[in-house]
Scaffold this motif. Sequence first.
Motif, PDB file in Angstrom:
ATOM      1  N   TYR A 149      37.586  39.476  45.046  1.00  0.00           N
ATOM      2  CA  TYR A 149      37.639  40.262  46.288  1.00  0.00           C
ATOM      3  C   TYR A 149      39.088  40.666  46.567  1.00  0.00           C
ATOM      4  O   TYR A 149      40.021  39.895  46.329  1.00  0.00           O
ATOM      5  N   ARG A 150      39.242  41.875  47.093  1.00  0.00           N
ATOM      6  CA  ARG A 150      40.578  42.361  47.471  1.00  0.00           C
ATOM      7  C   ARG A 150      40.531  43.047  48.829  1.00  0.00           C
ATOM      8  O   ARG A 150      39.604  43.799  49.124  1.00  0.00           O
ATOM      9  N   LYS A 151      41.551  42.775  49.641  1.00  0.00           N
ATOM     10  CA  LYS A 151      41.750  43.495  50.902  1.00  0.00           C
ATOM     11  C   LYS A 151      43.175  43.999  50.939  1.00  0.00           C
ATOM     12  O   LYS A 151      44.126  43.229  50.826  1.00  0.00           O
ATOM     13  N   LEU A 152      43.332  45.321  51.070  1.00  0.00           N
ATOM     14  CA  LEU A 152      44.666  45.899  51.203  1.00  0.00           C
ATOM     15  C   LEU A 152      45.150  45.752  52.639  1.00  0.00           C
ATOM     16  O   LEU A 152      44.351  45.548  53.556  1.00  0.00           O
ATOM     17  N   SER A 153      46.450  45.876  52.841  1.00  0.00           N
ATOM     18  CA  SER A 153      47.018  45.715  54.178  1.00  0.00           C
ATOM     19  C   SER A 153      46.504  46.775  55.140  1.00  0.00           C
ATOM     20  O   SER A 153      46.571  46.598  56.360  1.00  0.00           O
ATOM     21  N   THR A 154      45.987  47.878  54.602  1.00  0.00           N
ATOM     22  CA  THR A 154      45.464  48.956  55.447  1.00  0.00           C
ATOM     23  C   THR A 154      43.970  48.832  55.706  1.00  0.00           C
ATOM     24  O   THR A 154      43.386  49.664  56.406  1.00  0.00           O
ATOM     25  N   GLU A 155      43.330  47.786  55.164  1.00  0.00           N
ATOM     26  CA  GLU A 155      41.883  47.627  55.288  1.00  0.00           C
ATOM     27  C   GLU A 155      41.544  46.464  56.208  1.00  0.00           C
ATOM     28  O   GLU A 155      42.367  45.564  56.427  1.00  0.00           O
ATOM     29  N   THR A 156      40.311  46.471  56.716  1.00  0.00           N
ATOM     30  CA  THR A 156      39.897  45.440  57.659  1.00  0.00           C
ATOM     31  C   THR A 156      39.091  44.317  57.014  1.00  0.00           C
ATOM     32  O   THR A 156      38.972  43.239  57.591  1.00  0.00           O
ATOM     33  N   GLU A 157      38.519  44.549  55.846  1.00  0.00           N
ATOM     34  CA  GLU A 157      37.737  43.499  55.196  1.00  0.00           C
ATOM     35  C   GLU A 157      37.882  43.583  53.688  1.00  0.00           C
ATOM     36  O   GLU A 157      38.227  44.631  53.126  1.00  0.00           O
ATOM     37  N   ALA A 158      37.628  42.455  53.027  1.00  0.00           N
ATOM     38  CA  ALA A 158      37.745  42.378  51.575  1.00  0.00           C
ATOM     39  C   ALA A 158      36.524  42.981  50.893  1.00  0.00           C
ATOM     40  O   ALA A 158      35.408  42.894  51.406  1.00  0.00           O
ATOM     41  N   LYS A 159      36.755  43.604  49.737  1.00  0.00           N
ATOM     42  CA  LYS A 159      35.689  44.208  48.952  1.00  0.00           C
ATOM     43  C   LYS A 159      35.707  43.650  47.538  1.00  0.00           C
ATOM     44  O   LYS A 159      36.773  43.296  47.012  1.00  0.00           O
ATOM     45  N   VAL A 160      34.538  43.581  46.912  1.00  0.00           N
ATOM     46  CA  VAL A 160      34.450  43.118  45.527  1.00  0.00           C
ATOM     47  C   VAL A 160      35.031  44.197  44.612  1.00  0.00           C
ATOM     48  O   VAL A 160      34.606  45.356  44.652  1.00  0.00           O
ATOM     49  N   ILE A 161      36.022  43.829  43.801  1.00  0.00           N
ATOM     50  CA  ILE A 161      36.593  44.793  42.857  1.00  0.00           C
ATOM     51  C   ILE A 161      36.274  44.437  41.412  1.00  0.00           C
ATOM     52  O   ILE A 161      36.533  45.236  40.506  1.00  0.00           O
ATOM     53  N   ALA A 162      35.703  43.250  41.180  1.00  0.00           N
ATOM     54  CA  ALA A 162      35.330  42.865  39.813  1.00  0.00           C
ATOM     55  C   ALA A 162      34.296  41.752  39.853  1.00  0.00           C
ATOM     56  O   ALA A 162      34.352  40.875  40.722  1.00  0.00           O
ATOM     57  N   THR A 163      33.348  41.805  38.934  1.00  0.00           N
ATOM     58  CA  THR A 163      32.383  40.730  38.692  1.00  0.00           C
ATOM     59  C   THR A 163      32.451  40.418  37.209  1.00  0.00           C
ATOM     60  O   THR A 163      32.192  41.290  36.378  1.00  0.00           O
ATOM     61  N   GLN A 164      32.804  39.194  36.860  1.00  0.00           N
ATOM     62  CA  GLN A 164      33.125  38.889  35.467  1.00  0.00           C
ATOM     63  C   GLN A 164      32.969  37.398  35.191  1.00  0.00           C
ATOM     64  O   GLN A 164      32.765  36.603  36.112  1.00  0.00           O
ATOM     65  N   THR A 165      33.118  37.049  33.896  1.00  0.00           N
ATOM     66  CA  THR A 165      33.047  35.641  33.495  1.00  0.00           C
ATOM     67  C   THR A 165      34.430  35.052  33.226  1.00  0.00           C
ATOM     68  O   THR A 165      34.583  33.830  33.211  1.00  0.00           O
ATOM     69  N   ALA A 166      35.435  35.886  33.016  1.00  0.00           N
ATOM     70  CA  ALA A 166      36.788  35.406  32.728  1.00  0.00           C
ATOM     71  C   ALA A 166      37.447  34.850  33.990  1.00  0.00           C
ATOM     72  O   ALA A 166      37.071  35.191  35.112  1.00  0.00           O
ATOM     73  N   VAL A 167      38.459  34.005  33.798  1.00  0.00           N
ATOM     74  CA  VAL A 167      39.174  33.397  34.929  1.00  0.00           C
ATOM     75  C   VAL A 167      40.522  34.075  35.162  1.00  0.00           C
ATOM     76  O   VAL A 167      41.417  33.508  35.811  1.00  0.00           O
ATOM     77  N   THR A 168      40.699  35.283  34.630  1.00  0.00           N
ATOM     78  CA  THR A 168      41.880  36.097  34.906  1.00  0.00           C
ATOM     79  C   THR A 168      41.428  37.523  35.158  1.00  0.00           C
ATOM     80  O   THR A 168      40.370  37.952  34.677  1.00  0.00           O
ATOM     81  N   TYR A 169      42.250  38.262  35.911  1.00  0.00           N
ATOM     82  CA  TYR A 169      41.948  39.669  36.191  1.00  0.00           C
ATOM     83  C   TYR A 169      43.249  40.395  36.479  1.00  0.00           C
ATOM     84  O   TYR A 169      44.147  39.851  37.134  1.00  0.00           O
ATOM     85  N   SER A 170      43.371  41.638  35.989  1.00  0.00           N
ATOM     86  CA  SER A 170      44.552  42.455  36.238  1.00  0.00           C
ATOM     87  C   SER A 170      44.154  43.638  37.108  1.00  0.00           C
ATOM     88  O   SER A 170      43.320  44.458  36.711  1.00  0.00           O
ATOM     89  N   ASP A 171      44.743  43.702  38.289  1.00  0.00           N
ATOM     90  CA  ASP A 171      44.451  44.782  39.234  1.00  0.00           C
ATOM     91  C   ASP A 171      45.502  45.875  39.062  1.00  0.00           C
ATOM     92  O   ASP A 171      46.654  45.721  39.472  1.00  0.00           O
ATOM     93  N   THR A 172      45.100  46.985  38.453  1.00  0.00           N
ATOM     94  CA  THR A 172      46.020  48.101  38.210  1.00  0.00           C
ATOM     95  C   THR A 172      45.748  49.280  39.141  1.00  0.00           C
ATOM     96  O   THR A 172      46.405  50.311  39.039  1.00  0.00           O
ATOM     97  N   ASP A 173      44.784  49.135  40.037  1.00  0.00           N
ATOM     98  CA  ASP A 173      44.429  50.220  40.957  1.00  0.00           C
ATOM     99  C   ASP A 173      45.189  50.064  42.272  1.00  0.00           C
ATOM    100  O   ASP A 173      44.607  49.853  43.334  1.00  0.00           O
ATOM    101  N   LEU A 174      46.527  50.137  42.185  1.00  0.00           N
ATOM    102  CA  LEU A 174      47.382  49.934  43.345  1.00  0.00           C
ATOM    103  C   LEU A 174      48.507  50.960  43.337  1.00  0.00           C
ATOM    104  O   LEU A 174      48.884  51.487  42.286  1.00  0.00           O
TER     105      LEU A 174
END
Length: 224
Positions: free
Chosen positions: A58-83
């Motif tokens: 889940y991710r919430k940007l400073s401009t947003e009011t609630e967190a949203k799911v950005i990935a569903t996966q089995t790995a225990v790492t994730y790289s967020d490049t949509d910023l």
Amino acid sequence: ITLKGNAELGPPQPTFLVCDSAEAVPASPTSPTATNNKTGINLAWTDASSDETGFKVYRKLSTETEAKVIATQTAVTYSDTDLSEGQTAYYHVTAYNDNGDSAKSKTVSAIADFTAPTVASTNPSSNSIVDGSGTIDIGITFSEPVKTWPNDGASGVLLAYSINGGDYTSANVAGVNILSNFVGGVLVEYIAGSTYEFKVGKDYITDGAGLGMEEDYIWSFTTP
């Protein structure tokens, strides 16, 4: 599951069911981290469950009011490049299986910083003529707050100077290992009719996200 009978009708006549146990959702992931790099924010966490199907990020940007799911996966790492540069992002992770989602992990945050620091200005300015006597006060302003400290494997010095084409000499820089836009307090001897060349060593400059200067910065000035 326990079968309960009616006392009047006898044991063979069950009238209701009682659940002695429930199917559990997974345990919440632990020890989440958010680390900035040159292309995005890297997330990692520890799997604390043995029966999860996967994880939801889940991710919430400073401009947003609630967190949203950005990935569903089995790995225990994730790289967020949509910023975008300068955005602050808050993350938490849940584990899930057929019985539902775990509790939220601890929330972690990071500021997107994908631009390496540069020298914004110098004092004296490049190609200027400095008239005076005694000593010359040297200052450097960076494009963003930086740490003036050697990176791993760094060679050379943070600030060095040459007079009239001579060998570079290390300058005694005040305010080492601080996070600031300005580094100053460097004094060099004033010699009339001379050309001074200064070099900021890239291996000694990093910003708050750990990005280093990409090349040495050199500037010069003269005295009449």
